[in-house]
Design an enzyme around this catalytic site. Structure first.
Site, PDB file in Angstrom:
ATOM      1  CG  ASP A 252       1.069   5.927   8.747  1.00 26.56           C
ATOM      2  OD1 ASP A 252       0.755   4.985   7.986  1.00 26.56           O
ATOM      3  OD2 ASP A 252       1.659   6.953   8.346  1.00 26.56           O
ATOM      4  CG  ASN A 280      10.592   4.986  11.861  1.00 28.94           C
ATOM      5  OD1 ASN A 280      10.455   3.800  11.567  1.00 28.94           O
ATOM      6  ND2 ASN A 280      11.482   5.764  11.263  1.00 28.94           N
ATOM      7  CB  CYS A 341       1.996  -2.516  -2.563  1.00 28.16           C
ATOM      8  SG  CYS A 341       2.971  -1.204  -1.805  1.00 28.16           S
TER       9      CYS A 341
END
Length: 400
Positions: A252, A280, A341
């Protein structure tokens, strides 16, 4: 009490007539009668046919959000109790309610309002002006309805700090509703323990919508070497670890997320097998490929690359790129879990993008299953905005 009347243009209101919850500014022919932004209005079709009641806001392109299709229904405490009771009964039937989404806006017929439950704590997000007037009453009713089942809520925190509030002419709000309390709470989901920070975590503190997708990955990850990309609090990685994965790496870009995920690994006694690194993902995946790394399972759970229809083209490029990079790290016969999402990245568009990525990576895909958001985030047909999470699991086969 007399209400202002919003009359639709002839031929407009198609979404509303199909069961949706919104009336947009360009669908309205006229508004008669006095009103203030946020107040309840009647909605009529062009020919005067009554279509229900909702609250109006001239600051927003979503001019009216519908509360009921019954034009005679008063929007009072009894009505709100009915909505709250129905939402709770639905959750009791469909999901583990220890931690779950209790109110999911339009899909629970309470537009613009989200309420999440983390054990004995509620977190509220209000994104619509008209719902501001009902917000605290709904919280009170939720506490009463849950108490009837022996569920006692010790505190309520508000996280109405999203930028969407500006579109409604509302200031950002963050703080307690009622008495202050400790804003960190431990939850257990799929057998995994997490410490959720409802004050400082993303959104309302935790992403509950992937609950059963994470559970589905437990079966896939047992005995496997796993790479979890965009790990956030380590949720997929920890589900893999608790299921018996031999080695899990979570990536993350956020130092805060990595520190939270690492603490969660310790909380579950998994720190020896589940390791998190700050990186990244777009840069790290090619580096891993160049180093010759291969994984049995690669999980891609990126943030929404687009929050508008206009930005979809650039988002497609992002999803294609990350899937190409992820696919190159999967062993022959291994598995890829990939999702979006974003409401604007439809199921068909995501499938097309992943198909193109597989072609570019010289991989063949066998679909294991397709999943959506957890049932406590119900999808209201005709209210397209309520359907946002798309989740594919594939077996990946080298072209040979």
């Amino acid at each position: 009490m007399s209400y202002a009347v919003v009359t639709l243009k002839k031929g407009e209101g198609r979404t509303l007539k199909a069961g949706g919850a919104w009336v947009f500014d360009n669908e309205i022919e006229s508004i008669t009668g006095g009103f203030t932004n946020g107040s309840i209005v009647l909605v009529h079709d062009f020919d005067g046919y009554p279509m229900g009641r909702g609250f109006i806001n001239q600051n927003s392109k979503i001019r009216v959000r519908m509360m009921t299709r019954d034009v005679h229904q008063e929007i009072n405490e009894a009505f709100l109790r009915m909505r709250v009771k129905n939402a709770w009964e639905y959750r009791k039937t469909t999901v583990d309610t220890s931690s779950c989404r209790l109110i999911f806006g339009e899909a629970d017929f309470l537009p613009g309002l989200t309420v999440d439950k983390y054990e004995d704590v509620l977190v509220v997000e209000c994104l619509a002006l008209g719902m501001e007037a009902f917000k605290e009453t709904i919280v009170k009713l939720l506490k009463e309805v849950l108490a009837e089942d022996g569920v006692i809520i010790r505190g309520v925190f508000e996280r109405s700090d999203a930028n969407e509030r500006k579109k409604e002419g509302l200031p950002k709000v963050k703080g307690w509703i009622g008495e202050p309390y400790k804003t960190e709470v431990e939850i257990v989901e799929n057998g995994v323990h997490y410490l959720v920070d409802v004050e400082n975590g993303q959104k309302t503190g935790f992403f509950l919508d992937q609950k059963y997708n994470r559970l589905a990955m437990q079966r896939i990850c047992k005995g496997k070497r796993v790479l979890d990309c965009f790990t956030h609090m380590g949720t997929f990685a920890l589900n893999a670890g608790i299921a018996g994965a031999t080695e899990v790496t979570g990536l993350d870009i956020s130092d805060y997320a990595v520190s939270q995920a690492t603490e969660n690994a310790k909380r579950n006694g998994l720190e020896d097998r589940v390791i998190f690194r700050c990186a990244n993902v777009f840069d790290e995946l090619p580096r891993l490929a160049e180093a010759g790394e291969k994984y049995d399972v690669v999980i891609l759970d990126p943030p929404a690359f687009t929050k508008s229809r206009q930005a979809t083209k650039n988002a497609i490029k992002g999803y294609r790129e990350i899937n190409i990079k992820g696919l190159k790290l999967v062993k022959d016969g291994g598995y890829l879990a990939t999702c979006s999402c974003s409401h604007f990245m439809t199921q068909e568009l995501l499938a097309k993008t992943v198909r193109e990525a597989a072609r570019s990576a010289h991989k063949r895909l066998r679909q294991v299953e397709f999943r959506t958001q957890s049932p406590d985030h119900p999808i209201l047909w005709a209210a397209d905005e309520s359907y946002y999470l798309k989740f594919f699991i594939f077996q990946v086969v080298d072209e040979k």
